[in-house]
Write an enzyme that holds these catalytic residues in place. Structure first.
Site, PDB file in Angstrom:
ATOM      1  N   LYS A  67       0.582  -1.436   0.290  1.00  0.00           N
ATOM      2  CA  LYS A  67      -0.186   0.881  -0.161  1.00  0.00           C
ATOM      3  C   LYS A  67       1.050   1.493  -0.107  1.00  0.00           C
ATOM      4  O   LYS A  67       0.517   2.350  -0.796  1.00  0.00           O
ATOM      5  CB  LYS A  67      -1.229  -0.120   0.936  1.00  0.00           C
ATOM      6  CG  LYS A  67      -1.546   1.233   1.875  1.00  0.00           C
ATOM      7  CD  LYS A  67      -2.319   2.094   0.505  1.00  0.00           C
ATOM      8  CE  LYS A  67      -2.339   2.820   0.273  1.00  0.00           C
ATOM      9  NZ  LYS A  67      -4.474   3.492   0.395  1.00  0.00           N
ATOM     10  N   CYS A  71      -2.744  11.712   1.442  1.00  0.00           N
ATOM     11  CA  CYS A  71      -2.094  10.025   0.913  1.00  0.00           C
ATOM     12  C   CYS A  71      -1.301   9.636   1.116  1.00  0.00           C
ATOM     13  O   CYS A  71      -0.129   9.498   2.235  1.00  0.00           O
ATOM     14  CB  CYS A  71      -2.871   9.157   0.838  1.00  0.00           C
ATOM     15  SG  CYS A  71      -4.776   8.574   1.027  1.00  0.00           S
ATOM     16  N   PHE A  72      -0.528  10.794   0.452  1.00  0.00           N
ATOM     17  CA  PHE A  72       0.735  10.662  -0.850  1.00  0.00           C
ATOM     18  C   PHE A  72       1.702  11.200   0.248  1.00  0.00           C
ATOM     19  O   PHE A  72       2.984  10.055   0.303  1.00  0.00           O
ATOM     20  CB  PHE A  72       0.667  11.416  -2.112  1.00  0.00           C
ATOM     21  CG  PHE A  72      -0.135  11.226  -3.295  1.00  0.00           C
ATOM     22  CD1 PHE A  72      -0.424   9.443  -2.668  1.00  0.00           C
ATOM     23  CD2 PHE A  72       0.207  11.810  -3.859  1.00  0.00           C
ATOM     24  CE1 PHE A  72      -1.141   8.358  -3.689  1.00  0.00           C
ATOM     25  CE2 PHE A  72      -0.325  10.880  -5.240  1.00  0.00           C
ATOM     26  CZ  PHE A  72      -1.382   9.625  -5.302  1.00  0.00           C
ATOM     27  N   LYS A 109       2.358  11.721   3.352  1.00  0.00           N
ATOM     28  CA  LYS A 109       1.934  11.053   5.102  1.00  0.00           C
ATOM     29  C   LYS A 109       2.774   9.933   4.243  1.00  0.00           C
ATOM     30  O   LYS A 109       3.674   8.811   5.366  1.00  0.00           O
ATOM     31  CB  LYS A 109       0.391  10.616   4.892  1.00  0.00           C
ATOM     32  CG  LYS A 109       0.482   9.763   6.206  1.00  0.00           C
ATOM     33  CD  LYS A 109      -0.571  10.205   7.176  1.00  0.00           C
ATOM     34  CE  LYS A 109      -1.376   9.320   6.327  1.00  0.00           C
ATOM     35  NZ  LYS A 109      -2.250   7.563   6.412  1.00  0.00           N
TER      36      LYS A 109
HETATM   37  C1  UGA Z   1      -4.703   8.573  -3.870  1.00  0.00           C
HETATM   38  C2  UGA Z   1      -3.928   6.588  -4.561  1.00  0.00           C
HETATM   39  O1  UGA Z   1      -4.521   7.688  -6.008  1.00  0.00           O
HETATM   40  C3  UGA Z   1      -5.284   6.135  -4.208  1.00  0.00           C
HETATM   41  O2  UGA Z   1      -4.964   4.832  -5.107  1.00  0.00           O
HETATM   42  C4  UGA Z   1      -5.065   5.857  -2.754  1.00  0.00           C
HETATM   43  O3  UGA Z   1      -5.772   4.456  -2.370  1.00  0.00           O
HETATM   44  C5  UGA Z   1      -5.262   6.632  -1.942  1.00  0.00           C
HETATM   45  O4  UGA Z   1      -4.091   8.033  -1.837  1.00  0.00           O
HETATM   46  C6  UGA Z   1      -4.932   6.062  -0.084  1.00  0.00           C
HETATM   47  O5  UGA Z   1      -4.323   6.520  -0.435  1.00  0.00           O
HETATM   48  O6  UGA Z   1      -6.365   6.505   0.712  1.00  0.00           O
HETATM   49  P1  UGA Z   1      -6.164   9.944  -3.545  1.00  0.00           P
HETATM   50  O7  UGA Z   1      -5.093  10.924  -2.482  1.00  0.00           O
HETATM   51  O8  UGA Z   1      -8.099  10.194  -2.809  1.00  0.00           O
HETATM   52  O9  UGA Z   1      -5.812   8.613  -3.820  1.00  0.00           O
HETATM   53  O10 UGA Z   1      -5.800  10.828  -5.266  1.00  0.00           O
HETATM   54  P2  UGA Z   1      -5.049  10.811  -6.049  1.00  0.00           P
HETATM   55  O11 UGA Z   1      -6.060  10.688  -7.236  1.00  0.00           O
HETATM   56  O12 UGA Z   1      -4.545  10.268  -6.207  1.00  0.00           O
HETATM   57  O13 UGA Z   1      -4.764  12.341  -6.901  1.00  0.00           O
HETATM   58  C7  UGA Z   1      -3.765  12.790  -5.770  1.00  0.00           C
HETATM   59  C8  UGA Z   1      -3.065  14.040  -6.213  1.00  0.00           C
HETATM   60  O14 UGA Z   1      -1.935  13.714  -6.933  1.00  0.00           O
HETATM   61  C9  UGA Z   1      -3.982  15.230  -6.323  1.00  0.00           C
HETATM   62  O15 UGA Z   1      -3.751  16.312  -6.197  1.00  0.00           O
HETATM   63  C10 UGA Z   1      -4.561  15.691  -7.837  1.00  0.00           C
HETATM   64  O16 UGA Z   1      -4.330  16.376  -8.533  1.00  0.00           O
HETATM   65  C11 UGA Z   1      -2.669  15.007  -8.355  1.00  0.00           C
HETATM   66  N1  UGA Z   1      -2.296  14.171  -9.206  1.00  0.00           N
HETATM   67  C12 UGA Z   1      -2.974  12.761  -9.958  1.00  0.00           C
HETATM   68  C13 UGA Z   1      -1.630  14.939 -10.262  1.00  0.00           C
HETATM   69  O17 UGA Z   1      -0.985  16.328 -10.557  1.00  0.00           O
HETATM   70  N2  UGA Z   1      -1.871  14.159 -11.534  1.00  0.00           N
HETATM   71  C14 UGA Z   1      -2.121  13.041 -12.481  1.00  0.00           C
HETATM   72  O18 UGA Z   1      -1.749  13.460 -13.296  1.00  0.00           O
HETATM   73  C15 UGA Z   1      -2.552  12.641 -10.963  1.00  0.00           C
END
Ligand code: UGA
Length: 442
Positions: free
Chosen positions: A198, A254-255, A257
């Site tokens: 994870k 999430c990311f 942390k």
């Molecule tokens: C993330 C993971 O994608 C999920 O798989 C995971 O389950 C989740 O964390 C978690 O640990 O609970 P989340 O944080 O909800 O999900 O959202 P994401 O879609 O991953 O986006 C994270 C950030 O990355 C956002 O700020 C988004 O705008 C940015 N992002 C995403 C980009 O800047 N570029 C991209 O191509 C994709």
């Protein structure tokens, strides 16, 4: 849990929390009153609430009756003491485990759902073994859904991961998922692999964003276009096309942390190079935000005093009201420190949430400048010197730039940090533009 209840009408699922207000909110039958905004959630809840899903604060009874307990408590980054700023704070996990140890009856399977540091199951096992003679099995079943697409991610998951040592407990949980997930998508591993998978998944996703953001900077400097570069590399099957959109840096709960957790783990095992490799992903994310505020100050003649900026989007991504770690926070604080007046529009974020994040900066220093929440994109743009797009809400894709440009003070700018609007039209109406990852003529 709502999705599980929906696919498994034979299960009786009770969601419990010690916070009465939160439980009341989940029990509130009025639409739009749920504590979180998530497309499709209301419909699922309407089907299962009161049928085989209920919400209550009676934690002890729910645990006593349960054959399986899903642990979904929060694990924020520690702010104080040993490991502050990197290690996960397991206070809530520990509290919950103690409660399970005292309230559980007979044989209970405890399932880790929260993202936990590797080997947390050891902590759980130690606490649970203090219970009065009950039998516990521990499984790790990390959550991979993303906010904004959570319902679809849960209904059609790429994979479900179940880690555990006891074959029967693993079979019971995979049996539940088999009600709607194809067996080929259910992966079983040992406990530690599931916990580490994870953290690794999130770290790899975050790393892709930092990588493409670094290339976006290079594109702007060299005359290349990041969308073309993304497309070209994403067509390589080994790389794949997802998560290559540049932006103002990744946010969400999430990311950051999870990478901090990974760094802590690497340091703990003396793997210092590994720790600094992942630290660089976070440093690049901070740079992705900082460079945007710096570029705006530079474009607006070196100072933001007496300048009005319309900020479009405050949530960390579209389709959520979540502002945790949103890149908008650091960028707006920087702009306010420079004296800007911000009118912030976001279809889902309240003024109270903005206020709580913008009055002081990360070091507790009060911000200068002034900000308010704008009810519409139009009112945000009144007399503005610049428009800054920070969240990829669909409604910003087709803005009426003719009407917006006529309300702005010239010379006026559009800064598009998401490649999320029809910029050519803005240019056609006399606005200066910057778009992330788009190089000028060289
Ligand atoms: C993330 C993971 O994608 C999920 O798989 C995971 O389950 C989740 O964390 C978690 O640990 O609970 P989340 O944080 O909800 O999900 O959202 P994401 O879609 O991953 O986006 C994270 C950030 O990355 C956002 O700020 C988004 O705008 C940015 N992002 C995403 C980009 O800047 N570029 C991209 O191509 C994709």
């Amino acid at each position: 849990m709502a999705v599980m209840a929906d696919f498994c009408p034979g299960l009786d699922i009770q969601v419990v929390d010690v916070d009465q207000k939160r439980i009341d909110a989940w029990n509130n039958l009025e639409a739009e009153c749920l504590p979180v905004y998530e497309p499709g959630l209301q419909e699922v809840l309407d089907r299962v609430r009161g049928r085989n899903l209920s919400f209550s604060t009676d934690v002890a009874t729910a645990i006593q009756r349960a054959d399986m307990v899903f642990l979904t408590v929060n694990t924020p980054t520690k702010h104080r003491g040993h490991g502050a700023g990197a290690a996960a704070d397991l206070t809530f996990v520990e509290q919950a485990a103690r409660q399970i140890a005292t309230s559980a009856c007979g044989s209970t399977i405890v399932v880790e759902r929260s993202t936990l540091p590797v080997r947390t199951a050891d902590v759980l096992r130690k606490i649970l073994s203090q219970g009065c003679g009950n039998h516990f099995e521990i499984l790790s079943n990390p959550e991979f859904m993303a906010e904004g697409t959570a319902i679809d991610d849960l209904c059609n998951p790429d994979r479900v991961l179940v880690g555990g040592a006891c074959g029967q407990a693993v079979a019971e949980l995979t049996g539940i998922y088999a009600n709607w997930v194809h067996p080929s998508r259910i992966i079983t591993t040992n406990l530690w692999s599931a916990e580490l998978a994870k953290l690794t998944a999130n770290a790899f996703l975050a790393q892709r964003i930092s990588s493409i953001n670094s290339i976006a900077g290079l594109c702007e400097a060299s005359g290349a276009d990041v969308e073309e570069v993304s497309h070209a590399i994403g067509s390589d099957r080994r790389i794949g096309s997802e998560f290559l959109r540049p932006g103002p840096g990744f946010g969400g709960s999430c990311f950051r942390k999870d990478i901090l957790n990974l760094i802590y783990l690497a340091d703990h095992y003396g793997l210092y190079e590994v720790a600094s490799y992942w630290r660089a992903v976070l440093e690049l994310n901070a740079w992705s935000q900082r460079r945007i505020s710096q570029m705006i100050v530079q474009a607006l003649f070196g100072t933001l005093r007496d300048k009005r900026i319309a900020v479009l989007g405050f949530a960390f991504k579209a389709d959520t009201n979540d502002t945790r770690e949103s890149p908008a926070i650091a960028i707006c604080r920087d702009l306010l420190h420079d004296g800007a007046t911000l009118r912030i529009h976001d279809p889902r974020v309240s003024f109270a949430d903005m206020e709580a994040l913008l009055v002081v900066d990360a070091d507790g220093v009060p911000t200068a400048g002034w900000f308010e929440r704008a009810e519409s994109v139009f009112s945000a743009c009144d007399d503005a010197d610049a428009v800054l797009i920070l969240t990829d809400w669909a409604q910003y894709r087709e803005l009426d730039w003719a009407a917006l440009a006529s309300r702005m003070r010239r010379p006026a700018w559009v800064f598009d940090a998401r490649r999320g609007t029809n910029l050519a039209e803005a240019e056609a109406h006399g606005l200066e533009t910057w778009q992330i990852g788009r190089g000028g003529p060289h």
